[in-house]
Design a protein around this motif. Structure first.
Motif: not given
Length: 126
Positions: A89-104, A106-114
């Protein structure tokens, strides 16, 4: 610029042309993995990509040499934008939360994104 949608087979050919920069049909065919499609199949796919505005060609004698008109970066941006619009629905937040909540992710990728997000926030506040 709104690009026409392409099939997986068309995308595979486009990826090869991005990789080699430019080439004749035989050059593209040579780069494709086994089992290789027929020469005529590759030729047809290339003609479709040219008609859709992804490729163009130069002619040398009787040989056409094809090259990309659309960069990989531009194509990726367009596909991602269409995905965010269509599935999230045009929401980048929904896209990111889809990957984060589904545990797709890993921690190193989350740190890099952060870190990337923190840097972009700093840049936009300037």
């Amino acid at each position: 610029m709104q690009l026409q949608e392409i099939t997986r087979a068309q995308e595979d050919i486009l990826k090869v042309i991005w990789e080699i920069g430019e080439g004749a049909i035989s050059d593209v065919l040579h780069q494709l993995p086994e089992p290789k499609p027929a020469y005529t199949t590759v030729a047809t796919v290339i003609k479709v990509l040219e008609r859709k505005g992804y490729l163009s060609h130069k002619t040398f004698g009787k040989t056409n040499v094809y090259y990309p008109v659309i960069s990989k970066k531009e194509y990726s941006r367009n596909v991602l934008r269409a995905t965010v619009t269509g599935l999230f629905n045009g929401s980048v937040n929904q896209l990111v939360s889809h990957f984060v909540k589904d545990k797709d992710v890993d921690l190193s990728e989350l740190e890099a994104i952060k870190n990337m997000l923190e840097e972009e926030i700093k840049n936009q506040k300037k």
